[in-house]
Every structure is written in structure tokens, then in C-alpha cells.
Design a protein around this motif. Sequence first.
Motif, PDB file in Angstrom:
ATOM      1  N   PHE A 172       0.842  -1.075   0.053  1.00 36.51           N
ATOM      2  CA  PHE A 172      -0.040  -0.078  -0.057  1.00 36.51           C
ATOM      3  C   PHE A 172       0.836   1.420  -0.139  1.00 36.51           C
ATOM      4  CE2 PHE A 172      -2.656  -3.149   2.196  1.00 36.51           C
ATOM      5  CZ  PHE A 172      -3.900  -3.337   1.480  1.00 36.51           C
ATOM      6  N   GLY A 173       0.203   2.512  -0.518  1.00 35.21           N
ATOM      7  CA  GLY A 173       1.106   3.764  -0.685  1.00 35.21           C
ATOM      8  C   GLY A 173       2.236   3.592  -1.590  1.00 35.21           C
ATOM      9  N   GLU A 174       2.954   4.585  -1.544  1.00 36.31           N
ATOM     10  CA  GLU A 174       4.226   4.989  -2.290  1.00 36.31           C
ATOM     11  C   GLU A 174       5.271   4.992  -1.208  1.00 36.31           C
ATOM     12  OE1 GLU A 174       4.729   4.712  -5.510  1.00 36.31           O
ATOM     13  OE2 GLU A 174       2.688   4.258  -5.906  1.00 36.31           O
ATOM     14  N   PRO A 175       6.490   4.836  -1.729  1.00 43.07           N
ATOM     15  CA  PRO A 175       7.824   5.115  -0.920  1.00 43.07           C
ATOM     16  C   PRO A 175       7.636   6.472  -0.267  1.00 43.07           C
ATOM     17  CG  PRO A 175       8.346   3.992  -2.660  1.00 43.07           C
ATOM     18  CD  PRO A 175       6.936   4.167  -2.945  1.00 43.07           C
ATOM     19  N   ARG A 176       8.354   6.762   0.835  1.00 41.70           N
ATOM     20  CA  ARG A 176       8.107   8.212   1.439  1.00 41.70           C
ATOM     21  C   ARG A 176       9.133   8.404   2.307  1.00 41.70           C
ATOM     22  NH1 ARG A 176       4.963   4.400   2.981  1.00 41.70           N
ATOM     23  NH2 ARG A 176       4.502   4.062   5.343  1.00 41.70           N
ATOM     24  N   VAL A 177       9.455   9.657   2.689  1.00 38.95           N
ATOM     25  CA  VAL A 177      10.662  10.083   3.476  1.00 38.95           C
ATOM     26  C   VAL A 177       9.923  11.194   4.393  1.00 38.95           C
ATOM     27  CG1 VAL A 177      12.685  11.041   3.632  1.00 38.95           C
ATOM     28  CG2 VAL A 177      12.309  10.112   1.698  1.00 38.95           C
ATOM     29  N   ASN A 178      10.088  10.631   5.833  1.00 34.13           N
ATOM     30  CA  ASN A 178       9.491  11.666   6.894  1.00 34.13           C
ATOM     31  C   ASN A 178      10.375  12.637   7.191  1.00 34.13           C
ATOM     32  OD1 ASN A 178       9.397  12.775   9.800  1.00 34.13           O
ATOM     33  ND2 ASN A 178       7.503  11.205   9.633  1.00 34.13           N
ATOM     34  N   VAL A 179       9.904  13.866   6.934  1.00 35.15           N
ATOM     35  CA  VAL A 179      10.835  15.145   6.850  1.00 35.15           C
ATOM     36  C   VAL A 179      11.444  15.553   8.358  1.00 35.15           C
ATOM     37  CG1 VAL A 179      11.083  17.524   6.160  1.00 35.15           C
ATOM     38  CG2 VAL A 179       9.798  16.125   4.995  1.00 35.15           C
ATOM     39  N   LEU A 180      10.564  15.300   9.381  1.00 37.30           N
ATOM     40  CA  LEU A 180      11.037  15.860  10.647  1.00 37.30           C
ATOM     41  C   LEU A 180      12.316  14.629  11.132  1.00 37.30           C
ATOM     42  CD1 LEU A 180      11.177  17.183  13.242  1.00 37.30           C
ATOM     43  CD2 LEU A 180       9.127  15.663  14.113  1.00 37.30           C
ATOM     44  N   GLN A 181      12.091  13.296  10.711  1.00 41.59           N
ATOM     45  CA  GLN A 181      12.904  12.556  11.294  1.00 41.59           C
ATOM     46  C   GLN A 181      14.217  12.538  10.480  1.00 41.59           C
ATOM     47  OE1 GLN A 181      10.664   8.961  10.317  1.00 41.59           O
ATOM     48  NE2 GLN A 181       9.987   8.854  12.718  1.00 41.59           N
ATOM     49  N   LEU A 182      14.189  12.768   9.045  1.00 45.58           N
ATOM     50  CA  LEU A 182      15.422  13.189   8.198  1.00 45.58           C
ATOM     51  C   LEU A 182      16.200  14.339   8.694  1.00 45.58           C
ATOM     52  CD1 LEU A 182      16.975  12.604   5.766  1.00 45.58           C
ATOM     53  CD2 LEU A 182      15.531  13.838   4.434  1.00 45.58           C
ATOM     54  N   ASN A 183      15.552  15.333   9.056  1.00 42.44           N
ATOM     55  CA  ASN A 183      16.004  16.664   9.560  1.00 42.44           C
ATOM     56  C   ASN A 183      16.731  16.563  11.021  1.00 42.44           C
ATOM     57  OD1 ASN A 183      15.805  18.359   7.316  1.00 42.44           O
ATOM     58  ND2 ASN A 183      13.733  19.110   8.017  1.00 42.44           N
ATOM     59  N   ILE A 184      16.156  15.683  11.503  1.00 44.39           N
ATOM     60  CA  ILE A 184      16.827  15.241  13.142  1.00 44.39           C
ATOM     61  C   ILE A 184      18.027  14.548  12.983  1.00 44.39           C
ATOM     62  CG2 ILE A 184      16.702  13.883  15.371  1.00 44.39           C
ATOM     63  CD1 ILE A 184      13.686  14.888  15.183  1.00 44.39           C
ATOM     64  N   ALA A 185      18.142  13.457  12.065  1.00 42.86           N
ATOM     65  CA  ALA A 185      19.388  13.035  11.665  1.00 42.86           C
ATOM     66  C   ALA A 185      20.113  13.706  11.019  1.00 42.86           C
ATOM     67  CB  ALA A 185      18.860  11.594  10.704  1.00 42.86           C
ATOM     68  N   LEU A 186      19.937  14.866  10.176  1.00 38.78           N
ATOM     69  CA  LEU A 186      20.609  15.506   9.449  1.00 38.78           C
ATOM     70  C   LEU A 186      21.484  16.362  10.509  1.00 38.78           C
ATOM     71  CD1 LEU A 186      21.609  16.571   6.617  1.00 38.78           C
ATOM     72  CD2 LEU A 186      19.704  18.147   6.715  1.00 38.78           C
ATOM     73  N   ASP A 187      20.801  17.067  11.606  1.00 33.12           N
ATOM     74  CA  ASP A 187      21.231  17.741  12.881  1.00 33.12           C
ATOM     75  C   ASP A 187      22.252  16.947  13.257  1.00 33.12           C
ATOM     76  OD1 ASP A 187      20.225  20.225  11.977  1.00 33.12           O
ATOM     77  OD2 ASP A 187      18.383  19.924  13.588  1.00 33.12           O
ATOM     78  N   SER A 188      22.238  15.638  13.269  1.00 30.91           N
ATOM     79  CA  SER A 188      23.218  14.869  14.267  1.00 30.91           C
ATOM     80  C   SER A 188      24.451  14.490  13.417  1.00 30.91           C
ATOM     81  CB  SER A 188      22.662  13.422  14.731  1.00 30.91           C
ATOM     82  OG  SER A 188      22.200  12.688  13.655  1.00 30.91           O
ATOM     83  N   LEU A 189      24.368  14.931  12.068  1.00 30.45           N
ATOM     84  CA  LEU A 189      25.678  14.568  11.242  1.00 30.45           C
ATOM     85  C   LEU A 189      26.647  15.548  11.814  1.00 30.45           C
ATOM     86  CD1 LEU A 189      24.720  13.663   7.499  1.00 30.45           C
ATOM     87  CD2 LEU A 189      25.566  12.247   9.322  1.00 30.45           C
ATOM     88  N   ARG A 190      28.100  15.240  11.670  1.00 27.97           N
ATOM     89  CA  ARG A 190      28.988  16.161  11.776  1.00 27.97           C
ATOM     90  C   ARG A 190      29.927  16.309  10.582  1.00 27.97           C
ATOM     91  NH1 ARG A 190      26.426  18.534  14.967  1.00 27.97           N
ATOM     92  NH2 ARG A 190      25.989  17.867  17.081  1.00 27.97           N
TER      93      ARG A 190
END
Length: 190
Positions: A172-190
Motif C-alpha cells: 500500500f502507498g508509495e515510498p516516502r521520507v519523513n521530513v522531521l526524522q530526516l532533519n533530526i538525523a541531519l542535525d546529528s551529522l558532523r
Amino acid sequence: MKTLLRPAVSLFVLLTAVTGVVYPLAVTGIAKAAFPEAASGSLIVKDGKAVGSSLIGQNFTDPKYFWGRPSATGPMPYNASASGGSNQGPLNPALVDAVKGRIDALKAADPDNKLPIPADLVNASASGLDPHISPAAADYQIERVARIRKLPREAVRTLVDQHTEGRQWGVFGEPRVNVLQLNIALDSLR
């Protein structure tokens, strides 16, 4: 009259207790036992503090973040108490102007990007609260985010791939990216 009033009041009190107290408590208890995360609002916690829900989008406007779908809720974007779309049809000049404005904003934020702009970056969802974007919408933004954060493009690409969810139950549905979770992970990158 008393013979009619007494059963009516008794039935009213009984149904109020059952449908207003017993049933909601039972359903809430079952939900918390079977689906504890969802029953608590699917909250995303960072450093011991709730920063959002995986079910409700947030308004990211800083170019160093991935942006979600536009929100038509009022008086501010992603207002969960005012869920709803704009109800503007494809021939409505206001919708055409809004989409043109969103396209212009995307081009201004990343003028060198020659990729086609995915529809979900310029069209609001029906609820105005969609927390997800398509993988194509995330791909469109990788170059901008990597450049502004001074990160290798491949590191950002890998992060997007790690946060891409497949179809529900593979069907069901289409592949998707959760923006909040992605941005939190992005902030944790150094």
C-alpha cells in the motif's frame, strides 16, 4: 408521565456511562496496550524532549533543512487544529499563483538545480499536515542541503536512503521520507 420519564432518564444515564466513560476508557486501554507509540501520538523525542510527531508535518523554511509539502492550513502552516486543504481546483487562479510562487521559491533557494521539481513540493496535501515527501522530492533538495551544510553529497544521499520508508506491508502507498526524522538525523551529522 412518571412512568415514561423514569425509564427515559435511566436509559439516558446508563448510555451516558457506557458510551461516555466505559467505552472510551476500554478503547484507550486496548490502544495503549496494543499500540503504545501510536496511542501516545507517535511522538519523536530528542534529548528527552518531544520535538514533534511522526504523523504531523512541521514547517521547515531554513535552506539547511529538507522542506516538506506545502501546507494550506491557517492561520499558520501545519496547524493540526485546522487540518484541511485549500479546496482550490486546478483552474482556480489562486492555486496557479500559489504553485508558481512555490516554484519560484524553490528555484531561488537553489538556482543551479536543473532537476524537475516534484509535484509534492509545490502542491499541498489534502490535510495540510502530511509529514512525508516523496524520495524524488528529497533527491531534489540533496544538493542544496549538502552545499549549505558543507557536507559531502553522498553523506546526505545515504541519510535520505536510510530514512526512505517503503510501501506499507510492501503493497500500500508509495515510498516516502519523513521530513522531521530526516532533519533530526541531519542535525546529528558532523
